[in-house]
Write an enzyme that holds these catalytic residues in place. Structure first.
Site, PDB file in Angstrom:
ATOM      1  N   ASP A 150       0.818  -1.197   0.000  1.00 38.16           N
ATOM      2  CA  ASP A 150       0.000   0.000   0.000  1.00 38.16           C
ATOM      3  C   ASP A 150       0.864   1.264   0.000  1.00 38.16           C
ATOM      4  O   ASP A 150       1.923   1.309   0.629  1.00 38.16           O
ATOM      5  CB  ASP A 150      -0.901  -0.013   1.248  1.00 38.16           C
ATOM      6  CG  ASP A 150      -1.819   1.177   1.329  1.00 38.16           C
ATOM      7  OD1 ASP A 150      -2.689   1.307   0.456  1.00 38.16           O
ATOM      8  OD2 ASP A 150      -1.665   1.993   2.268  1.00 38.16           O
ATOM      9  N   GLU A 165       1.044  -0.555  -5.184  1.00 31.61           N
ATOM     10  CA  GLU A 165       0.087   0.523  -5.416  1.00 31.61           C
ATOM     11  C   GLU A 165       0.917   1.808  -5.506  1.00 31.61           C
ATOM     12  O   GLU A 165       1.224   2.436  -4.498  1.00 31.61           O
ATOM     13  CB  GLU A 165      -0.936   0.626  -4.290  1.00 31.61           C
ATOM     14  CG  GLU A 165      -1.999   1.671  -4.582  1.00 31.61           C
ATOM     15  CD  GLU A 165      -2.549   2.357  -3.345  1.00 31.61           C
ATOM     16  OE1 GLU A 165      -3.584   3.025  -3.450  1.00 31.61           O
ATOM     17  OE2 GLU A 165      -1.922   2.258  -2.276  1.00 31.61           O
TER      18      GLU A 165
END
Length: 795
Positions: A413, A466
């Protein structure tokens, strides 16, 4: 420092070396050898030392301090012996126990060296809490890294949360504290109590390496044996090592376990991991997805963070059950040929007092300077990636989830926030690197090492970034200068597509570049085309509600969007609820609106997604060459006035290709000619406007022969009926004559059109020219023809 001063420190819980006072020690009594056994037991009224050797002697200890300091002196010996303690409490109850201070150090110097060096990638097997047996005595071994603490104790119900008891041993200059507590067992709750060097800090912390935790709002760690589960996925793991996921279908269903489905009749509670194994897995398997991606299941105190502000990095959240329950869930996924990916958060951590922040009275895991150690936008702290022990903590944590939970990949993330020192910061709020730039050199090194270690230990797993910027070579090997990720989310593609599809079709011709721009950089990375959870929250509206037009047009637009995603190069991901057309934005506190599937448009949209997955997995052209220009060829991207695009997807076999045509206006395009590279019969693999998907049934009669007419630079062409707001996939088949009965010819209907295929009918039988893929077996003609009038999905 004399003994009395050490005892005073011990009683006041400021002793940094309790093993120098407590336990068994050589002393001199009248210049003769003797042994002293010292015990601190504040609740004891009387205390006895019981030898467990052949002598079985019992010595009553003397209370030397009112606070509970006892001492026994055994004269005329200098040989240590094994013993137990018999404690009599104020209410005259008794307890036998082994003395934690009678055991030698557990961690080896080599372990400590690797930890300080930052290369002990399996330090979760050493630090934390571990049920173990030493000298035939079972208990729990605790170890924690806190180099700047004056004193560290393990506390829990077993010692009335009294930090004066079970003060831990500091192992040299490594900053690691340890203690073995006999008699403790799995299920005992505990925390660490830490006193700062200057005595002005007293922190009570959960175990950074704890395997299990209490359900929030409680925050204690729970002793858990992480190694007892019996796995049944050896075949899956062996096969995974041999696979090349870059050339395989990867279609991922993104899930938040706390809101996928709940139990409203039982207080709207969450489903357990085992209940999810019995409900979520069959659902995902039915839809045809290859992977499940879980929003973080690491332990987190705040439900509204969705797991992205973790405190227990080594603990699966207890909201849904125990570690064994989560292992069962993963095991069942593998049994059903479904891979499991988890979102992992190394970019930041929350400020919760029981977590990593200011852990030992100093900025230990974070930077001391807020210009490097704080995300003001999120209210969180940034890891100090330059510190060996911190980078080791993160890499070991990532490896832990693959090692102990058999996960098939991690999606990292907020990578962009790690790469840039000035991420979401104003001038003066950040510090440049040593070269004066904004790149976070230490984070870059961490990410590269993270990928090298994980792929080295577990070949065949996926690491997914990401990363929302144009940072180069995110998914390229580290030896070429890349970050080493397997895949990268294509955030640019996602934003372009949503921006385009939210436009009224009458205006789309002015934004045609949004459709085509991503192909300019499509092969610079190994991309995943995503519609994730971030796109259906915070007033962004659900996927269905984003679409313009009336209800029919909204569903038609969404089908076209999904078809475009599956036809484009790259792997696929869709967040839960998008598959059946959730109307409302995602709410992490409630279940998805499953009742919508009682209505035809929603049920048929789910059927469409299921068919997309099946076609995607069956057709090599859609996945085998995702990351090379050889797998994609534009036919026509310039028909912006009609908002039409057409292209070819190709497999490694040049004869295995699919023609994809899209109409992004509500105007049907009849006799729309598209150039194709070869002649023969083209079967209509998919028509998003089929009535079985709640479409208007404009189609191509199941397929037809290409015309021998040069078009768009190609020697043959197809004269198509392109449906409104629709997508058509056409695949060439090799010619082969088959014999069918005349009455069955009349049953040939396109799934997207009710008109029968017009063929001349002979007296008894008829020869029809059809084709089949070179590498597949064609079904019996009778079965094939009948199936064209039947729904593709049955429940």
């Amino acid at each position: 420092m004399n003994l009395n001063e050490q005892i005073e420190q011990l009683i006041n819980a400021t002793c940094s070396d309790p093993f120098s006072v407590l336990g068994m020690h050589h002393i001199k009594v009248n210049d003769k050898d003797a042994i002293a056994i010292r015990v601190f037991s504040p609740d004891a009224k009387e205390l006895y030392v019981v030898r467990t050797d052949a002598t079985k002697k019992v010595y009553q200890a003397t209370r030397n301090r009112q606070e509970g300091f006892f001492e026994t002196i055994v004269e005329q010996t200098n040989v240590f012996f094994p013993y137990k303690l018999n404690v009599v409490y104020a209410d005259d109850t008794k307890a036998d126990m082994y003395d934690p201070y009678s055991f030698e150090p557990v961690l080896s110097d080599f372990d400590l060296h690797l930890i300080s060096e930052g290369t002990h990638y399996k330090q979760y097997e050493k630090l934390g809490a571990h049920v173990t047996t030493i000298n035939g005595i079972t208990g729990v071994f605790f170890a924690v890294w806190a180099p700047n603490a004056l004193r560290v104790s393990v506390i829990g119900d077993f010692n009335n949360w009294d930090g004066r008891r079970h003060q831990m041993r500091l192992r040299g200059s490594f900053g690691v504290w340890e203690i073995f507590v006999p008699g403790l067992q799995e299920g005992d709750i505990y925390k660490f109590e830490l006193r700062g060097r200057h005595g002005d800090y007293l922190g009570i912390k959960s175990d950074p390496y704890g395997f299990y935790a209490e359900v929030r709002p409680k925050s204690a760690s729970v002793v858990y044996d992480i190694n007892k589960y019996k796995w049944n996925d050896e075949a899956w793991l062996n096969n995974r090592r041999q696979r090349n996921y870059l050339e395989e279908p990867v279609s991922t269903y993104e899930v938040h376990l706390g809101s996928w489905r709940r139990v409203p009749e039982d207080g709207n509670r969450w489903l357990t991991y085992r209940e999810l194994a019995e409900t979520l897995i069959p659902y995902v398997k039915y839809l045809g997805y290859t992977h499940i991606e879980l929003l973080p299941v690491t332990e987190h105190p705040l439900d509204e963070s969705w797991g992205y502000q973790p405190v227990g990095y080594f603990a699966c959240t207890s909201r849904h059950g125990t570690p064994d329950d989560f292992m069962y869930f993963v095991d069942k996924c593998h049994e059903n040929n479904i891979g499991v990916i988890m979102d992992w958060v190394p970019a930041h951590f929350p400020r919760d007092s029981h977590g990593l922040s200011y852990f030992d009275g100093t900025a230990l895991y974070e930077h001391a300077d807020p210009r490097k150690g704080e995300h003001k936008e999120w209210g969180t702290l940034i890891f100090n990636y330059a510190r060996n022990e911190v980078s080791n903590f993160l890499i070991a944590n990532a490896l832990f989830w693959l090692d102990k939970y058999h996960l098939d990949g991690l999606r990292v993330d907020a990578v962009a926030s790690m790469l840039y020192l000035d991420y979401s910061k104003k001038h003066g709020e950040w510090l440049p690197n040593k070269y004066g730039g904004k790149e976070n050199i230490e984070a870059i090194d961490l990410l590269r090492r993270f990928n090298e270690v994980l792929h080295g230990y577990h070949p065949g797993i996926m690491t997914i970034a990401e990363e929302s910027t144009s940072w180069p070579m995110v998914s390229r090997p580290t030896y070429l200068g890349g970050l080493g990720f397997s895949l990268k989310w294509n955030m640019g593609w996602m934003h372009d597509m949503l921006k385009y599809f939210q436009k009224d079709p009458v205006h789309r011709k002015y934004h045609h570049n949004n459709l085509t721009f991503a192909l300019l950089y499509a092969f610079t990375e190994n991309f995943v085309n995503v519609f994730s959870h971030d796109e259906v929250v915070h007033l962004k509206r659900s996927m269905l509600d984003k679409m313009p037009g009336d209800m029919w047009q909204k569903f038609a637009n969404l089908r076209s969007l999904y078809a475009y995603m599956y036809a484009q190069p790259g792997k696929k991901l869709l967040f839960m609820g998008g598959e059946f057309g959730q109307w409302k934005e995602w709410n992490a506190d409630t279940s998805l609106d499953w009742h919508l599937n009682d209505y035809e448009p929603h049920k048929k949209l789910m059927d469409f997604v299921r068919d997309l997955n099946q076609i995607y997995k069956n057709e090599r052209a859609f996945y085998e060459v995702d990351f090379n220009h050889q797998g994609f060829e534009w036919i026509d991207f310039g028909d912006y006035t009609s908002s039409l695009v057409s292209f070819i997807r190709k497999a490694k076999d040049p004869d295995d290709f699919i023609v994809c045509v899209f109409n992004f206006t509500p105007v049907p395009r009849t006799n729309y000619r598209v150039g194709v590279p070869k002649g023969g019969f083209y079967k209509e693999l998919l028509n998003s406007d089929s009535e079985r998907y709640w479409g208007s049934n404009v189609g191509n009669w199941g397929g037809f022969h290409a015309d021998d007419l040069w078009w768009q630079g190609r020697p043959f062409s197809l004269n198509l009926q392109v449906p409104p707001l629709g997508a058509v996939f056409m695949k060439p088949y090799r010619e082969e004559a088959i014999t069918i009965a005349p009455e069955e010819v009349k049953e040939i209907k396109d799934a997207g059109n009710q008109q029968p295929v017009e063929q001349p009918v002979a007296k008894d039988t008829q020869q029809i020219v059809v084709e089949k893929p070179a590498r597949q077996q064609i079904e019996p003609a009778e079965k094939t023809l009948k199936s064209r009038t039947e729904p593709a999905v049955k429940k």
